[in-house]
Design a protein around this motif. Sequence first.
Motif, PDB file in Angstrom:
ATOM      1  N   ASP A  61     -15.488  -2.552  -6.115  1.00  0.00           N
ATOM      2  CA  ASP A  61     -15.525  -2.588  -7.581  1.00  0.00           C
ATOM      3  C   ASP A  61     -14.809  -1.376  -8.186  1.00  0.00           C
ATOM      4  O   ASP A  61     -14.185  -1.478  -9.244  1.00  0.00           O
ATOM      5  N   SER A  62     -14.889  -0.247  -7.505  1.00  0.00           N
ATOM      6  CA  SER A  62     -14.344   0.997  -8.044  1.00  0.00           C
ATOM      7  C   SER A  62     -12.817   1.006  -8.115  1.00  0.00           C
ATOM      8  O   SER A  62     -12.239   1.848  -8.810  1.00  0.00           O
ATOM      9  N   VAL A  63     -12.163   0.084  -7.406  1.00  0.00           N
ATOM     10  CA  VAL A  63     -10.694   0.083  -7.390  1.00  0.00           C
ATOM     11  C   VAL A  63     -10.090  -1.192  -7.984  1.00  0.00           C
ATOM     12  O   VAL A  63      -8.865  -1.284  -8.112  1.00  0.00           O
ATOM     13  N   LYS A  64     -10.927  -2.146  -8.336  1.00  0.00           N
ATOM     14  CA  LYS A  64     -10.414  -3.400  -8.904  1.00  0.00           C
ATOM     15  C   LYS A  64      -9.584  -3.131 -10.144  1.00  0.00           C
ATOM     16  O   LYS A  64      -9.978  -2.354 -11.008  1.00  0.00           O
ATOM     17  N   GLY A  65      -8.432  -3.795 -10.207  1.00  0.00           N
ATOM     18  CA  GLY A  65      -7.546  -3.618 -11.349  1.00  0.00           C
ATOM     19  C   GLY A  65      -6.612  -2.435 -11.216  1.00  0.00           C
ATOM     20  O   GLY A  65      -5.667  -2.298 -12.014  1.00  0.00           O
ATOM     21  N   ARG A  66      -6.842  -1.561 -10.242  1.00  0.00           N
ATOM     22  CA  ARG A  66      -5.982  -0.382 -10.041  1.00  0.00           C
ATOM     23  C   ARG A  66      -5.243  -0.427  -8.714  1.00  0.00           C
ATOM     24  O   ARG A  66      -4.104   0.034  -8.620  1.00  0.00           O
ATOM     25  N   PHE A  67      -5.891  -0.950  -7.683  1.00  0.00           N
ATOM     26  CA  PHE A  67      -5.300  -0.993  -6.349  1.00  0.00           C
ATOM     27  C   PHE A  67      -4.933  -2.434  -5.996  1.00  0.00           C
ATOM     28  O   PHE A  67      -5.617  -3.375  -6.395  1.00  0.00           O
ATOM     29  N   THR A  68      -3.861  -2.579  -5.213  1.00  0.00           N
ATOM     30  CA  THR A  68      -3.442  -3.894  -4.730  1.00  0.00           C
ATOM     31  C   THR A  68      -3.131  -3.809  -3.240  1.00  0.00           C
ATOM     32  O   THR A  68      -2.312  -2.978  -2.824  1.00  0.00           O
ATOM     33  N   ILE A  69      -3.784  -4.670  -2.468  1.00  0.00           N
ATOM     34  CA  ILE A  69      -3.517  -4.734  -1.031  1.00  0.00           C
ATOM     35  C   ILE A  69      -2.572  -5.901  -0.764  1.00  0.00           C
ATOM     36  O   ILE A  69      -2.679  -6.954  -1.405  1.00  0.00           O
ATOM     37  N   SER A  70      -1.655  -5.698   0.168  1.00  0.00           N
ATOM     38  CA  SER A  70      -0.733  -6.759   0.563  1.00  0.00           C
ATOM     39  C   SER A  70      -0.377  -6.557   2.039  1.00  0.00           C
ATOM     40  O   SER A  70      -0.684  -5.512   2.614  1.00  0.00           O
ATOM     41  N   ARG A  71       0.265  -7.570   2.611  1.00  0.00           N
ATOM     42  CA  ARG A  71       0.642  -7.444   4.019  1.00  0.00           C
ATOM     43  C   ARG A  71       1.939  -8.181   4.280  1.00  0.00           C
ATOM     44  O   ARG A  71       2.283  -9.144   3.593  1.00  0.00           O
ATOM     45  N   ASP A  72       2.629  -7.694   5.306  1.00  0.00           N
ATOM     46  CA  ASP A  72       3.822  -8.353   5.825  1.00  0.00           C
ATOM     47  C   ASP A  72       3.490  -8.710   7.267  1.00  0.00           C
ATOM     48  O   ASP A  72       3.575  -7.852   8.156  1.00  0.00           O
ATOM     49  N   SER A  73       3.089  -9.948   7.485  1.00  0.00           N
ATOM     50  CA  SER A  73       2.641 -10.351   8.814  1.00  0.00           C
ATOM     51  C   SER A  73       3.767 -10.280   9.838  1.00  0.00           C
ATOM     52  O   SER A  73       3.507 -10.020  11.019  1.00  0.00           O
ATOM     53  N   ALA A  74       4.987 -10.498   9.430  1.00  0.00           N
ATOM     54  CA  ALA A  74       6.110 -10.435  10.362  1.00  0.00           C
ATOM     55  C   ALA A  74       6.299  -9.018  10.897  1.00  0.00           C
ATOM     56  O   ALA A  74       6.800  -8.823  12.004  1.00  0.00           O
ATOM     57  N   LYS A  75       5.900  -8.023  10.092  1.00  0.00           N
ATOM     58  CA  LYS A  75       6.028  -6.623  10.491  1.00  0.00           C
ATOM     59  C   LYS A  75       4.701  -6.016  10.936  1.00  0.00           C
ATOM     60  O   LYS A  75       4.635  -4.823  11.215  1.00  0.00           O
ATOM     61  N   ASN A  76       3.639  -6.831  10.956  1.00  0.00           N
ATOM     62  CA  ASN A  76       2.302  -6.327  11.317  1.00  0.00           C
ATOM     63  C   ASN A  76       1.936  -5.099  10.481  1.00  0.00           C
ATOM     64  O   ASN A  76       1.402  -4.115  11.000  1.00  0.00           O
ATOM     65  N   THR A  77       2.218  -5.186   9.207  1.00  0.00           N
ATOM     66  CA  THR A  77       2.032  -4.040   8.321  1.00  0.00           C
ATOM     67  C   THR A  77       1.191  -4.438   7.107  1.00  0.00           C
ATOM     68  O   THR A  77       1.364  -5.535   6.556  1.00  0.00           O
ATOM     69  N   VAL A  78       0.315  -3.533   6.713  1.00  0.00           N
ATOM     70  CA  VAL A  78      -0.491  -3.718   5.514  1.00  0.00           C
ATOM     71  C   VAL A  78      -0.206  -2.559   4.561  1.00  0.00           C
ATOM     72  O   VAL A  78       0.060  -1.437   5.005  1.00  0.00           O
ATOM     73  N   TYR A  79      -0.233  -2.865   3.275  1.00  0.00           N
ATOM     74  CA  TYR A  79       0.077  -1.876   2.251  1.00  0.00           C
ATOM     75  C   TYR A  79      -1.084  -1.747   1.271  1.00  0.00           C
ATOM     76  O   TYR A  79      -1.878  -2.675   1.095  1.00  0.00           O
ATOM     77  N   LEU A  80      -1.153  -0.592   0.623  1.00  0.00           N
ATOM     78  CA  LEU A  80      -2.108  -0.400  -0.455  1.00  0.00           C
ATOM     79  C   LEU A  80      -1.386   0.311  -1.589  1.00  0.00           C
ATOM     80  O   LEU A  80      -1.059   1.487  -1.471  1.00  0.00           O
ATOM     81  N   GLN A  81      -1.135  -0.422  -2.665  1.00  0.00           N
ATOM     82  CA  GLN A  81      -0.544   0.159  -3.850  1.00  0.00           C
ATOM     83  C   GLN A  81      -1.668   0.679  -4.733  1.00  0.00           C
ATOM     84  O   GLN A  81      -2.538  -0.085  -5.137  1.00  0.00           O
ATOM     85  N   MET A  82      -1.632   1.978  -5.011  1.00  0.00           N
ATOM     86  CA  MET A  82      -2.706   2.608  -5.771  1.00  0.00           C
ATOM     87  C   MET A  82      -2.128   3.138  -7.080  1.00  0.00           C
ATOM     88  O   MET A  82      -1.269   4.026  -7.058  1.00  0.00           O
ATOM     89  N   ASN A  83      -2.591   2.588  -8.180  1.00  0.00           N
ATOM     90  CA  ASN A  83      -2.152   3.008  -9.509  1.00  0.00           C
ATOM     91  C   ASN A  83      -3.321   3.614 -10.286  1.00  0.00           C
ATOM     92  O   ASN A  83      -4.478   3.429  -9.921  1.00  0.00           O
ATOM     93  N   SER A  84      -2.989   4.317 -11.350  1.00  0.00           N
ATOM     94  CA  SER A  84      -4.017   4.924 -12.210  1.00  0.00           C
ATOM     95  C   SER A  84      -5.032   5.703 -11.376  1.00  0.00           C
ATOM     96  O   SER A  84      -6.250   5.553 -11.553  1.00  0.00           O
ATOM     97  N   LEU A  85      -4.538   6.522 -10.488  1.00  0.00           N
ATOM     98  CA  LEU A  85      -5.414   7.254  -9.575  1.00  0.00           C
ATOM     99  C   LEU A  85      -6.298   8.231 -10.319  1.00  0.00           C
ATOM    100  O   LEU A  85      -5.897   8.830 -11.327  1.00  0.00           O
ATOM    101  N   LYS A  86      -7.517   8.398  -9.794  1.00  0.00           N
ATOM    102  CA  LYS A  86      -8.507   9.283 -10.377  1.00  0.00           C
ATOM    103  C   LYS A  86      -8.898  10.345  -9.340  1.00  0.00           C
ATOM    104  O   LYS A  86      -8.788  10.095  -8.141  1.00  0.00           O
ATOM    105  N   PRO A  87      -9.398  11.484  -9.779  1.00  0.00           N
ATOM    106  CA  PRO A  87      -9.840  12.505  -8.817  1.00  0.00           C
ATOM    107  C   PRO A  87     -10.866  11.962  -7.818  1.00  0.00           C
ATOM    108  O   PRO A  87     -10.872  12.380  -6.658  1.00  0.00           O
ATOM    109  N   GLU A  88     -11.696  11.028  -8.246  1.00  0.00           N
ATOM    110  CA  GLU A  88     -12.702  10.469  -7.338  1.00  0.00           C
ATOM    111  C   GLU A  88     -12.103   9.564  -6.276  1.00  0.00           C
ATOM    112  O   GLU A  88     -12.812   9.112  -5.371  1.00  0.00           O
TER     113      GLU A  88
END
Length: 119
Positions: A61-88
């Motif tokens: 809940d603390s990251v909904k709307g700010r973070f986005t997870i995605s993956r590239d299965s062909a590259k066996n890679t997962v990403y985390l896009q983090m926006n509007s970052l907070k000190p917490e």
Amino acid sequence: QVQLVESGGGLVQAGGSLRLSCAASGSIIIINAMGWYRQAPGKQRELVATITSGGSTNYADSVKGRFTISRDSAKNTVYLQMNSLKPEDTALYYCNADVKTKSWYTNYWGQGTQVTVSS
């Protein structure tokens, strides 16, 4: 043997963005769920976001709307896009994956990448 290697952490000001990457390598047949967890000093490790092989996602809940997870299965890679970052959001971020090697699935963790958000 399977290795998960994270990258993309760093120091950013509040309101800024970072993109984490985690690449899996080794004797991989297929990867099921992948995800990101984090652990701040003095706190327990907590789930940030997960994504299934079919693309279904789940967020804390603390990251909904700010973070986005995605993956590239062909590259066996997962990403985390983090926006509007907070000190917490400051924590050590770990990659996690359920990997099938030979005949069964095993859960693996990366070594972690530090994210520090200054106020």
